[in-house]
Design an enzyme around this catalytic site. Structure first.
Site, PDB file in Angstrom:
ATOM      1  N   CYS A  30      95.693 -30.427 -87.001  1.00 14.90           N
ATOM      2  CA  CYS A  30      94.314 -30.237 -86.569  1.00 14.90           C
ATOM      3  C   CYS A  30      93.477 -29.803 -87.761  1.00 14.90           C
ATOM      4  O   CYS A  30      93.911 -28.960 -88.551  1.00 14.90           O
ATOM      5  CB  CYS A  30      94.275 -29.172 -85.472  1.00 14.90           C
ATOM      6  N   HIS A  60      93.956 -34.406 -77.329  1.00 13.92           N
ATOM      7  CA  HIS A  60      93.762 -33.307 -78.284  1.00 13.92           C
ATOM      8  C   HIS A  60      92.271 -32.991 -78.439  1.00 13.92           C
ATOM      9  O   HIS A  60      91.863 -31.822 -78.395  1.00 13.92           O
ATOM     10  CB  HIS A  60      94.378 -33.720 -79.630  1.00 13.92           C
ATOM     11  N   GLU A  61      91.454 -34.028 -78.610  1.00 10.74           N
ATOM     12  CA  GLU A  61      90.016 -33.810 -78.830  1.00 10.74           C
ATOM     13  C   GLU A  61      89.310 -33.338 -77.560  1.00 10.74           C
ATOM     14  O   GLU A  61      88.403 -32.501 -77.627  1.00 10.74           O
ATOM     15  CB  GLU A  61      89.360 -35.067 -79.401  1.00 10.74           C
ATOM     16  N   HIS A 120      89.639 -29.711 -77.298  1.00  9.80           N
ATOM     17  CA  HIS A 120      88.640 -28.983 -78.096  1.00  9.80           C
ATOM     18  C   HIS A 120      87.336 -28.808 -77.320  1.00  9.80           C
ATOM     19  O   HIS A 120      86.729 -27.728 -77.352  1.00  9.80           O
ATOM     20  CB  HIS A 120      88.338 -29.715 -79.407  1.00  9.80           C
TER      21      HIS A 120
END
Length: 171
Positions: free
Chosen positions: A91, A133-134, A137
């Site tokens: 990351c 993953h994004e 965020h």
């Protein structure tokens, strides 16, 4: 285009839940271009607006890393996921660190493109992992949150040490 400053874990701003994008204007287009520029400069394959301290639901992805398959997801929603997979994820907000995160092998996501047009994307493999993953965020989650408290604390210690070293070199 400008390179944006990437927030480094454990910066509390990474825990902010992003708000939906409601305006598709020149400012948004410039911001998306800056996100891609930042992502490529940092040698990443994905970047969420939260990571650059803009708390809007915007993601840029290019799993080739070669500026050939740019994907923009605005206000993304995971509709479906199947299968189990996972890799040692890295990351840009946790530079030099990696951790295993369980993910869905295939996902279906609904989003808007940079012009505000809705589309649905079926993804698998690395693209599916990157999307998950994004989106994490945008929801205030970093991959370290999936790790044991011991591993998470070790990561924090390494990053604090790294930030101090960088600060000394810049002074």
């Amino acid at each position: 285009m400008s390179v944006l400053n990437v927030l480094i874990y454990p910066d509390e701003r990474l825990k902010t839940i992003a708000e939906p994008v409601t305006e598709f204007n020149d400012e948004l287009q410039t911001f998306i271009d800056d996100m891609f520029e930042t992502m490529y400069q940092e040698e990443g394959i994905g970047l969420a607006a939260t990571q650059v301290d803009v708390h809007k639901r915007v993601i840029t992805i290019d799993i080739t890393g070669e500026k050939t398959e740019q994907l923009v997801l605005i206000n993304p929603e995971l509709l479906d996921g199947e299968g189990e997979t996972g890799i040692e994820e890295g990351c840009l907000s946790l530079p030099g660190l990696r951790g295993f995160v369980p993910r869905k092998e295939k996902v279906t996501v609904k989003a808007l493109n940079r012009q505000g047009e809705e589309f649905t994307l079926h993804a698998d493999g690395l693209l599916a992992i990157c999307i998950q993953h994004e989106i994490d965020h945008l929801n205030g989650i970093v991959f370290a949150d999936y790790l044991s408290p011991l591993k998470r604390n070790r990561m924090k210690e390494k990053l604090v040490k790294l930030q101090k070293q960088i600060s000394r070199h810049q002074a």
